[in-house]
Design a protein around this motif. Structure first.
Motif, mmCIF file in Angstrom:
data_model
loop_
_atom_site.group_PDB
_atom_site.id
_atom_site.type_symbol
_atom_site.label_atom_id
_atom_site.label_comp_id
_atom_site.label_asym_id
_atom_site.label_seq_id
_atom_site.Cartn_x
_atom_site.Cartn_y
_atom_site.Cartn_z
ATOM 1 N N LEU A 85 0.838 -1.194 0.000
ATOM 2 C CA LEU A 85 0.000 0.000 0.000
ATOM 3 C C LEU A 85 0.878 1.250 0.000
ATOM 4 C CD1 LEU A 85 -3.075 0.503 0.127
ATOM 5 C CD2 LEU A 85 -2.887 0.520 2.619
ATOM 6 N N TYR A 86 1.842 1.296 0.911
ATOM 7 C CA TYR A 86 2.718 2.469 0.992
ATOM 8 C C TYR A 86 3.563 2.625 -0.272
ATOM 9 C CZ TYR A 86 1.671 4.142 5.659
ATOM 10 O OH TYR A 86 1.040 4.705 6.736
ATOM 11 N N ALA B 235 -5.331 7.914 1.234
ATOM 12 C CA ALA B 235 -3.868 8.024 1.239
ATOM 13 C C ALA B 235 -3.505 9.507 1.256
ATOM 14 C CB ALA B 235 -3.287 7.356 0.004
ATOM 15 N N PHE C 104 3.706 10.316 4.832
ATOM 16 C CA PHE C 104 2.589 9.587 4.241
ATOM 17 C C PHE C 104 1.752 8.979 5.356
ATOM 18 C CE2 PHE C 104 5.972 9.538 1.091
ATOM 19 C CZ PHE C 104 5.311 9.945 -0.057
ATOM 20 N N VAL D 287 1.331 4.109 -2.928
ATOM 21 C CA VAL D 287 0.991 5.493 -2.574
ATOM 22 C C VAL D 287 2.165 6.418 -2.885
ATOM 23 C CG1 VAL D 287 0.632 6.999 -0.563
ATOM 24 C CG2 VAL D 287 -0.781 4.965 -0.873
ATOM 25 N N PHE E 111 -5.280 -1.350 -3.290
ATOM 26 C CA PHE E 111 -6.232 -0.606 -2.463
ATOM 27 C C PHE E 111 -7.490 -1.441 -2.184
ATOM 28 C CE2 PHE E 111 -3.656 2.979 -2.393
ATOM 29 C CZ PHE E 111 -4.263 4.013 -1.696
ATOM 30 N N ILE F 86 -2.077 6.625 5.926
ATOM 31 C CA ILE F 86 -3.186 5.940 5.242
ATOM 32 C C ILE F 86 -4.256 5.526 6.262
ATOM 33 C CG2 ILE F 86 -3.830 4.136 3.606
ATOM 34 C CD1 ILE F 86 -0.926 3.939 2.755
ATOM 35 N N HIS G 108 -0.562 12.598 1.553
ATOM 36 C CA HIS G 108 0.835 12.999 1.389
ATOM 37 C C HIS G 108 1.000 14.416 1.907
ATOM 38 C CE1 HIS G 108 4.204 14.563 -1.418
ATOM 39 N NE2 HIS G 108 4.751 13.984 -0.363
#
Length: 314
Positions: free
Chosen positions: A51-52, A174, A265, A55, A132, A267, A176
């Motif tokens: 996931l990271y 997500a 980051f 992203v 996702f 989530i 940033h």
């Protein structure tokens, strides 16, 4: 601050004593602090890592590419929202972030599908959407178990929330927070706020910065260990329980100057019910000492009101 830690495998075990102890510990934490750290949460480490990775790939795209995934008519509920669009309720200062939102995928012909916009697929990062989707389902499963424990703590049927969160209007967001390139006007990256939903599940952010406001009116930094997720109460659950369970005020602050050149980051998974769910205060949470604090509203009505307050909907 060491927030209370609970072990979800205790609740999912066949040991009634362990299960009851988990329910009590979770309920106590949500009355006192509003936040817990959860061990053995069931979201695989490799899925979180994927996931990271996806992203970070998405947010490293040029702005003109990212803007291809912005859908202004959807009030930020799907796809990309560019930097500075959202602000906290009651604040005019935009949060120093950009984000991407991924929502519910209805797979069983539930009529509620007509209420949800399509998710936005990212062509430049092919694994983005499937990753996702898997993460969304994993968060849903963990969140459903936690809500079952909350239901028991409130004296409700264990499955009270199940029908409301099946195909619910949940969001995987997500976020940033870009590097800080000049002296910021404020020390805050995301102004103090409370979450809108029932509960929020957060897998460890890539850098510190999360703070919660204690009952003593002090800001305390919160971090979780790598194998834990942080889960907090949202306003919908606070409203439903007539303030018995606390939706804790929290914020994200800027890092030390030596870390300004790094991105942050984060989530979170915002677990929402279907819009039709009533948030009318539970009768069991109303008494002479705790009169009804909120007017009746559905989850859908309340969400619309809050989206306008934070600037995502006109």
């Amino acid at each position: 601050m060491a927030i209370p830690v609970v072990n979800l495998s205790d609740f999912l075990s066949n040991d009634e004593k362990e299960k009851a102890a988990f329910v009590q510990a979770l309920g106590n934490a949500y009355e006192d602090v509003g936040f817990v750290a959860v061990k053995n949460h069931g979201i695989p480490d490799e899925l979180i890592a994927g996931l990271y990775q996806n992203v970070q790939q998405f947010f490293s795209l040029p702005l003109d590419k990212k803007k291809n995934y912005e859908r202004p008519t959807l009030a930020g509920q799907r796809g990309y929202t560019s930097f500075g669009k959202e602000h906290a309720k009651g604040s005019d200062a935009p949060d120093l972030k950009e984000f991407f939102q991924f929502g519910q995928t209805v797979e069983d012909n539930d009529p509620v599908q007509s209420e949800y916009p399509q998710n936005v697929a990212v062509a430049e990062v092919p694994a983005f959407t499937p990753t996702f989707f898997k993460a969304f389902r994993a968060f849903e499963k963990s969140g459903a178990a936690l809500l079952r424990a909350i239901a028991l703590y409130l004296g409700l049927e264990e499955t009270y929330f199940d029908k409301y969160i099946h195909n619910g209007n949940s969001i995987l967001r997500a976020i940033h927070y870009p590097p800080i390139t000049q002296e910021p006007k404020t020390a805050i990256r995301a102004e103090q706020h409370e979450d809108i939903n029932l509960i929020t599940l957060l897998v460890g952010a890539s850098a510190d910065g999360l703070q919660i406001l204690t009952r003593q009116n002090e800001w305390i930094g919160v971090t979780s260990l790598p194998e834990q997720i942080v889960v907090n109460v949202g306003d919908m659950l606070q409203r439903l329980t007539n303030n018995k369970l606390k939706s804790t005020t929290h914020r994200v602050v800027n890092p030390p100057r030596t870390m300004w050149n790094s991105s942050r980051f984060s989530i979170p998974f915002f677990l929402h019910p279907k819009g039709e769910m009533s948030l009318s205060c539970l009768e069991s949470c109303i008494d002479a000492s705790h009169p009804k604090a909120y007017p009746d509203a559905t989850a859908g009505e309340y969400l619309e009101e809050r989206l306008r307050e934070i600037g995502l909907k006109k």
